[in-house]
Scaffold this active site. Sequence first.
Site, PDB file in Angstrom:
ATOM      1  N   GLY A 113      -6.429  -0.050   4.166  1.00  0.00           N
ATOM      2  CA  GLY A 113      -5.681  -1.291   3.964  1.00  0.00           C
ATOM      3  C   GLY A 113      -6.534  -2.526   4.147  1.00  0.00           C
ATOM      4  CG  ASP A 114      -8.370  -3.190   7.764  1.00  0.00           C
ATOM      5  OD1 ASP A 114      -7.285  -3.797   7.826  1.00  0.00           O
ATOM      6  OD2 ASP A 114      -8.783  -2.431   8.668  1.00  0.00           O
ATOM      7  N   GLY A 155      -0.406   4.422   0.071  1.00  0.00           N
ATOM      8  CA  GLY A 155      -1.233   5.558   0.457  1.00  0.00           C
ATOM      9  C   GLY A 155      -2.006   6.101  -0.724  1.00  0.00           C
ATOM     10  CB  ALA A 156      -2.711   9.580  -1.783  1.00  0.00           C
ATOM     11  CB  SER A 162      -0.911   0.011   1.236  1.00  0.00           C
ATOM     12  OG  SER A 162      -1.817  -1.064   1.202  1.00  0.00           O
ATOM     13  N   GLY A 181      -1.638   4.643  -4.390  1.00  0.00           N
ATOM     14  CA  GLY A 181      -2.172   3.378  -4.853  1.00  0.00           C
ATOM     15  C   GLY A 181      -1.427   2.166  -4.326  1.00  0.00           C
TER      16      GLY A 181
END
Length: 303
Positions: A244-245, A215-216, A213, A218
């Site tokens: 993330g989930d 973040g913003a 992950s 992708g």
Amino acid sequence: MILTVTPNAALDVTYEVDAIAWGGSNRVAAVRRRAGGKGVNVARVAAALGVPVLATGLLGGDTGELVRADLDRCGLRHDFLAIRGASRRTLTAVATGTGEATVFNEPGPRVGAGEWEAFLAHYRGLLPEADVVVLSGSLPPGTPESAYATLGEIASVPVILDADGQALARGVAGRPALVKPNAEELARATGRADPLDGAAALRAAGAGSVLVSLGADGLLAVTPDGAWRASPPGPVTGNPTGAGDAVAAAVASRWGEPWPDLLRHAVALSAAAVRAPVAGDFDAALYARLLPEITVQGVPCPS
């Protein structure tokens, strides 16, 4: 059926405030309390997608009963093992003006050796129903650092591991089909600053594929079939704690699909989860709108 395992389940409390004044008084605009922990959030999202799920893990004390009651209220199928210690609470303060979230995580109850052995037997009994297993979140005190490795080794179906620290570093020995760290978790586990290098290190340690992950920005996927970057069309403001989930739920729900298709759904669902006020929910309209706008590009595989 997706079996989610949350060893350190919690009652999640979310405060919404205009802005957080550290050292001062904060007026809370809204309070939400619900069953939580990363695996529980994964189960909520997958169930909302229409996929059969079963949530398991460890629960104890009055807090554990509140978690069970909330799962019953929302109709989420669950089968947690009861332990003596009281389950933890988490507190998330979300500044609605900026979307910035600050999370306070209690350590959780101490798990006795006998309780852990009882859970392993409980877990074995649930596995025949499962097509995919998701192992998520922190390990409560007293749980072996190799707990996720053991759970992964026992399973005969694909395992997705989403953890941090030693739980992640030791968990890859169980040869999970997929490990899903964020960039910071990946760097802590491998000592590699570059996500491609870190993903290669986790694969060498036993992970089948690695989904990072960013973040913003992708997701980055490094797999036996190739490597890809998947990006949203732009940033989404809101509460990022359940993003993330949502990624884990998307991957588990669509396991076996071609990676570019799977990544489009994972990025769109993650962004839609940011727009929702609490972890475990997502904005269904935004998910549908973003799906065709996700960009997926191949990148060179690390050596």
